[in-house]
Design an enzyme around this catalytic site. Structure first.
Site, PDB file in Angstrom:
ATOM      1  CG  ASN A   1      -0.325  -0.038   2.516  1.00 48.14           C
ATOM      2  OD1 ASN A   1       0.819  -0.462   2.638  1.00 48.14           O
ATOM      3  ND2 ASN A   1      -1.023   0.434   3.520  1.00 48.14           N
TER       4      ASN A   1
ATOM      5  CD  GLU B   1       5.304   0.180  12.799  1.00 51.19           C
ATOM      6  OE1 GLU B   1       6.164   0.752  13.482  1.00 51.19           O
ATOM      7  OE2 GLU B   1       4.100   0.378  12.932  1.00 51.19           O
TER       8      GLU B   1
ATOM      9  CB  CYS C   1      -1.701   0.492   8.709  1.00 53.97           C
ATOM     10  SG  CYS C   1      -0.547   1.853   8.784  1.00 53.97           S
TER      11      CYS C   1
ATOM     12  CD  GLU D   1       8.730   1.010  10.639  1.00 54.57           C
ATOM     13  OE1 GLU D   1       7.729   1.358   9.984  1.00 54.57           O
ATOM     14  OE2 GLU D   1       9.521   0.120  10.253  1.00 54.57           O
TER      15      GLU D   1
HETATM   16  N1  LIG Z   1       1.345  -0.659  10.767  1.00 51.22           N
HETATM   17  C1  LIG Z   1       1.794  -0.218   9.615  1.00 51.22           C
HETATM   18  O1  LIG Z   1       2.685   0.660   9.539  1.00 51.22           O
HETATM   19  C2  LIG Z   1       1.247  -0.793   8.338  1.00 51.22           C
HETATM   20  C3  LIG Z   1       1.582  -0.166   7.139  1.00 51.22           C
HETATM   21  C4  LIG Z   1       1.064  -0.703   5.947  1.00 51.22           C
HETATM   22  C5  LIG Z   1       0.249  -1.829   5.953  1.00 51.22           C
HETATM   23  N2  LIG Z   1      -0.047  -2.410   7.150  1.00 51.22           N
HETATM   24  C6  LIG Z   1      -0.935  -3.574   7.179  1.00 51.22           C
HETATM   25  O2  LIG Z   1      -0.616  -4.478   6.098  1.00 51.22           O
HETATM   26  C7  LIG Z   1      -1.806  -5.098   5.634  1.00 51.22           C
HETATM   27  C8  LIG Z   1      -1.936  -4.893   4.138  1.00 51.22           C
HETATM   28  O3  LIG Z   1      -0.706  -5.130   3.505  1.00 51.22           O
HETATM   29  P1  LIG Z   1      -0.440  -6.531   2.791  1.00 51.22           P
HETATM   30  O4  LIG Z   1      -1.705  -7.052   2.180  1.00 51.22           O
HETATM   31  O5  LIG Z   1       0.762  -6.389   1.932  1.00 51.22           O
HETATM   32  O6  LIG Z   1      -0.049  -7.449   4.046  1.00 51.22           O
HETATM   33  P2  LIG Z   1       0.515  -8.933   4.030  1.00 51.22           P
HETATM   34  O7  LIG Z   1       0.770  -9.270   5.421  1.00 51.22           O
HETATM   35  O8  LIG Z   1      -0.341  -9.838   3.213  1.00 51.22           O
HETATM   36  O9  LIG Z   1       1.916  -8.833   3.231  1.00 51.22           O
HETATM   37  C9  LIG Z   1       2.943  -8.019   3.717  1.00 51.22           C
HETATM   38  C10 LIG Z   1       4.278  -8.564   3.210  1.00 51.22           C
HETATM   39  O10 LIG Z   1       4.452  -9.884   3.737  1.00 51.22           O
HETATM   40  C11 LIG Z   1       4.694 -10.807   2.693  1.00 51.22           C
HETATM   41  N3  LIG Z   1       4.104 -12.088   3.079  1.00 51.22           N
HETATM   42  C12 LIG Z   1       2.817 -12.459   2.963  1.00 51.22           C
HETATM   43  N4  LIG Z   1       2.642 -13.722   3.421  1.00 51.22           N
HETATM   44  C13 LIG Z   1       3.872 -14.158   3.836  1.00 51.22           C
HETATM   45  C14 LIG Z   1       4.376 -15.372   4.417  1.00 51.22           C
HETATM   46  N5  LIG Z   1       3.573 -16.398   4.673  1.00 51.22           N
HETATM   47  N6  LIG Z   1       5.694 -15.463   4.707  1.00 51.22           N
HETATM   48  C15 LIG Z   1       6.507 -14.410   4.460  1.00 51.22           C
HETATM   49  N7  LIG Z   1       6.110 -13.231   3.922  1.00 51.22           N
HETATM   50  C16 LIG Z   1       4.802 -13.108   3.621  1.00 51.22           C
HETATM   51  C17 LIG Z   1       4.043 -10.195   1.480  1.00 51.22           C
HETATM   52  O11 LIG Z   1       4.636 -10.696   0.292  1.00 51.22           O
HETATM   53  C18 LIG Z   1       4.352  -8.713   1.693  1.00 51.22           C
HETATM   54  O12 LIG Z   1       5.651  -8.429   1.234  1.00 51.22           O
HETATM   55  C19 LIG Z   1      -2.946  -4.456   6.395  1.00 51.22           C
HETATM   56  O13 LIG Z   1      -3.293  -5.259   7.494  1.00 51.22           O
HETATM   57  C20 LIG Z   1      -2.352  -3.155   6.904  1.00 51.22           C
HETATM   58  O14 LIG Z   1      -2.985  -2.683   8.066  1.00 51.22           O
HETATM   59  C21 LIG Z   1       0.426  -1.927   8.345  1.00 51.22           C
HETATM   60  O1  LIG Z   2      -0.395   2.151   5.764  1.00 51.95           O
HETATM   61  C1  LIG Z   2       0.551   2.394   6.398  1.00 51.95           C
HETATM   62  C2  LIG Z   2       1.324   3.661   6.392  1.00 51.95           C
HETATM   63  O2  LIG Z   2       2.148   3.651   7.521  1.00 51.95           O
HETATM   64  C3  LIG Z   2       0.401   4.812   6.309  1.00 51.95           C
HETATM   65  S1  LIG Z   2       1.135   6.354   6.594  1.00 51.95           S
HETATM   66  O3  LIG Z   2       1.317   7.014   5.308  1.00 51.95           O
HETATM   67  O4  LIG Z   2       2.418   6.160   7.307  1.00 51.95           O
HETATM   68  O5  LIG Z   2       0.159   7.080   7.461  1.00 51.95           O
END
Ligand SMILES: NC(=O)c1ccc[n+]([C@@H]2O[C@H](COP(=O)([O-])OP(=O)(O)OC[C@H]3O[C@@H](n4cnc5c(N)ncnc54)[C@H](O)[C@@H]3O)[C@@H](O)[C@H]2O)c1
Ligand SMILES: O=C[C@H](O)CS(=O)(=O)O
Length: 499
Positions: free
Chosen positions: A165, A263, A297, A471
Site C-alpha cells: 500500500n 508494524e 493501516c 519507526e
Molecule cells: N502498521 C503499519 O505501519 C502498516 C503499514 C502498511 C500496511 N499495514 C498492514 O498491512 C496489511 C496490508 O498489507 P499486505 O496485504 O501487503 O499485508 P501482508 O501481510 O499480506 O503482506 C505483507 C508482506 O508480507 C509478505 N508475506 C505475505 N505472506 C507471507 C508469508 N507467509 N511469509 C513471508 N512473507 C509473507 C508479502 O509478500 C508482503 O511483502 C494491512 O493489514 C495493513 O494494516 C500496516
Molecule cells: O499504511 C501504512 C502507512 O504507515 C500509512 S502512513 O502514510 O504512514 O500514514
C-alpha cells in the site's frame, strides 16, 4: 532493460525501471529464469515482470549483506550520513518518475503518489541526520577503580518485508534507520508493487551505497522470507503488513532469537463528540478514511458519533464523500484509485453485505462500479452496531461505518473494544475531555482534532495486535542498534587526591 508496457509512462529517466533484483550491487535474474508478472490494478494490463527468486538466491543475498556489513559499519557516521543525504536528494529529484511508477503498479492517484515519494524521502533525510546521534552514556561508577560507559552498535544484517500500500515509504522507513546505524539490509517488497523498491535500489546504487548494503529480492514470500527468518546471519526482521503474517514471521524468528519490529494491522476509531467542530471533523474523516482508497493501516475503520450530532455529521459526510472522483490514478481530478486486487474488493463487499443484513443502511455508495474492475465507490453506512464485522475486522477499503454513542465512557469502551491498537482519532473542543480521552485510548498514536498524524519526526507504531516498536522519530534508529555496556576496571586510585 525497460519494459514496453511502461513506455506509456513518459518517464524522464527510464533507467529507473528495473526488471531484475538488486543483489550485491548487481542486477540479477532468478537462477532458473522464473519470473512473476506485475499488473496495473486500474486496467488489469501486465506492466512487466520481475524475477521469482528462491532459497538459493536468498542465501547468496544474505552472504553478500553479511560480507558488506563490517566495512559499512566501520564507516564514520558522518560518511554514512553523507551517502544517505545524497540518496534523499536523488529520490526527490526523481519524484515525478517514481510517482508514475507507483501509480502504475499500486493504483493510487498521481498526487498521492507524489506525496508518498516526498514522505518516503523524508525518512532518508531524517535518518541521514540521526546517523550522527547514536549516543551512548557515561555512568557514575559503583566502584572506585571502575569506569562504566555504554556504546551503541549496529544490529547487523537486517531483513525487511514490506506491504503494497505504500511501496516506497514502507521501505525507506526501514532502510533509512538501518543504513544510518551501520546495518545492511535485504528487502522483500510485496509482489504487487516491486518496481518502486527496485527504483529505490537503482538510486541507492547511483549515490554510492556500497554493494551488498541494500538488496532487493522479489519472488515467493514463503521461500525468500523463510530463508531470511531461518538464517542466524540475519539479526533483525522488520515487518510491515497484516497482523496474521506478522505473527507467523515472529514465530519464524524465534529459533534464531532475532530482534523484531512489527508494524501491523489496525482498526482505528474516529470519535466525534457533540461539542466538536463538525466541519473540521468531516475534513478529518475524509482525510483519515479515504486516503489511498482506504488502504492505509491508520485509516479510520469505525466512526463513533455522539447521538446529538449523528444525523448532522452523517449528512455532511455524505455530501463530501459524493464529491470524490473514482478512476485511473493517472486521470486528472481522480481522488480514488482502484483497490489493489479482487480480494480487496470482495472484503469491502462482504463487510457491507454483513452490516446491511444486520440492519445497517447504505447512505451513499455500496456497490462496485463494474463487474470486473477493481474500482469501488466511497461508501458510508449508518446504523452500524458492534455485532457487525466492520466493528472488529480491518476493512482496508473505502467504507465508512457510522456507530452512535451516548456518553464519553461509552465512546472509550467502544473505541477500545478491539484487539488492535495502532491509531485512533477524536474531535472535541473540551480541553479536559481531550486529555481524559487521549490517555484512556489504548493505541500507539492518537489524533486530536486532526485526521492526519503520520510524519517522519514522530514515533509511528502500535500496541496489542498492531505491533512492536516504533519507526521514524528519535526512536526509530534504536530498532537497529544494540546497547553495549563497558565496565573498565583497574583504574587505580588517583594520587592527586589526598588520602
Ligand atoms: N502498521 C503499519 O505501519 C502498516 C503499514 C502498511 C500496511 N499495514 C498492514 O498491512 C496489511 C496490508 O498489507 P499486505 O496485504 O501487503 O499485508 P501482508 O501481510 O499480506 O503482506 C505483507 C508482506 O508480507 C509478505 N508475506 C505475505 N505472506 C507471507 C508469508 N507467509 N511469509 C513471508 N512473507 C509473507 C508479502 O509478500 C508482503 O511483502 C494491512 O493489514 C495493513 O494494516 C500496516
Ligand atoms: O499504511 C501504512 C502507512 O504507515 C500509512 S502512513 O502514510 O504512514 O500514514
Amino acid at each position: 532493460m525497460n519494459d514496453l508496457a511502461f513506455s506509456g509512462l513518459e518517464l524522464t529517466d527510464p533507467g529507473l525501471l528495473r526488471q531484475r533484483c538488486h543483489v550485491d550491487g548487481a542486477w540479477v535474474a532468478a537462477d532458473g529464469g522464473a519470473t512473476l508478472a506485475v499488473f496495473d490494478p486500474a486496467t488489469g494490463a501486465c506492466l512487466g515482470s520481475v524475477p521469482d527468486l528462491g532459497a538459493a538466491e536468498t542465501r547468496r543475498a544474505i552472504e553478500a549483506a553479511g560480507a558488506a556489513f563490517p566495512r559499512w559499519q566501520a564507516k564514520l557516521a558522518k560518511e554514512r550520513s553523507a551517502i544517505l543525504r545524497r540518496w534523499f536528494e536523488l529520490i526527490l529529484a526523481h519524484q515525478e518518475d517514481l510517482a508514475r511508477i507507483m501509480t502504475a503498479e499500486q493504483g493510487k492517484p498521481l498526487a498521492e503518489a507524489r506525496g508518498e515519494i516526498a514522505y518516503a524521502a523524508s525518512f532518508i533525510e531524517w535518518f541521514a541526520e540521526e546517523a550522527k546521534r547514536t549516543y551512548g552514556d557515561t555512568i557514575p561508577t559503583y566502584q572506585a577503580d571502575k569506569r562504566l560507559v555504554t556504546i551503541r552498535q549496529p544490529v547487523g544484517v537486517c531483513a525487511a518485508v514490506t506491504p503494497w500500500n505504500f511501496p516506497a515509504a514502507m521501505i525507506t522507513r526501514k532502510a533509512g534507520p538501518a543504513l544510518a546505524a551501520g546495518c545492511t539490509m535485504i528487502v522483500k517488497p510485496a509482489s504487487a508493487t516491486p518496481y518502486s523498491a527496485l527504483a529505490l535500489a537503482e538510486l541507492a546504487a547511483r549515490v554510492g551505497v556500497p554493494k551488498g548494503v541494500f538488496n532487493v529480492l522479489t519472488g515467493s514470500a514463503t521461500r525468500i522470507v523463510g530463508e531470511l527468518t531461518a538464517s542466524p546471519v540475519v539479526r533483525k526482521l522488520t515487518f510491515t503488513g497484516s497482523t496474521e503474517i506478522g505473527k507467523v514471521l515472529m514465530r519464524q524468528c524465534a529459533d534464531t532469537v532475532k530482534k523484531v519490529s512489527l508494524e501491523l494491522g489496525g482498526n482505528a476509531p474516529f470519535i466525534v463528540f457533540e461539542d466538536a467542530d463538525l466541519d473540521a471533523a468531516v475534513d478529518g474523516a475524509m482525510l483519515s478514511k479515504y486516503r489511498n482508497s482506504g488502504q492505509t493501516c491508520v485509516c479510520t475503520n469505525r466512526l463513533l458519533v455522539q447521538r446529538k450530532v449523528y444525523d448532522d455529521f452523517a449528512a455532511r459526510l455524505k455530501e463530501r464523500v459524493e464529491t470524490l472522483k473514482v478512476g485511473n490514478g493517472f486521470e486528472a481530478g481522480v481522488t480514488q484509485g482502484p483497490l489493489i486486487d479482487a480480494g480487496a474488493v470482495r472484503k469491502v463487499e462482504e463487510h457491507i453485505a454483513d452490516a446491511v443484513a444486520k440492519g445497517a443502511k447504505v447512505l451513499t455508495g455500496g456497490r462496485r462500479l463494474s463487474a470486473e474492475g477493481l474500482f469501488f465507490p466511497p461508501t458510508v453506512l449508518t446504523g452500524v452496531t458492534p455485532e457487525m464485522k466492520v466493528a472488529s475486522e480491518e476493512t482496508f477499503g473505502p467504507l465508512a461505518p457510522l456507530f452512535v454513542f451516548d456518553d464519553e465512557a461509552e465512546a472509550i469502551r467502544l473505541a477500545n473494544d478491539t484487539e488492535y491498537g495502532l491509531a485512533a482519532y477524536f474531535y472535541t473542543r473540551d480541553l479536559g475531555r481531550a486529555w481524559r480521552v487521549a490517555e484512556a485510548l489504548e493505541y500507539g498514536m492518537v489524533g486530536i482534532n486532526t485526521g492526519h498524524i503520520s510524519t517522519e519526526v514522530a514515533p509511528f507504531g502500535g500496541i496489542k495486535a498492531s505491533g512492536i516498536g516504533r519507526e521514524g522519530s528519535r526512536y526509530g534508529i534504536d530498532e537497529y542498534t544494540e546497547i553495549k555496556y563497558l565496565a573498565m576496571g583497574g583504574i587505580g586510585a588517583c594520587n592527586a587526591v589526598p588520602a
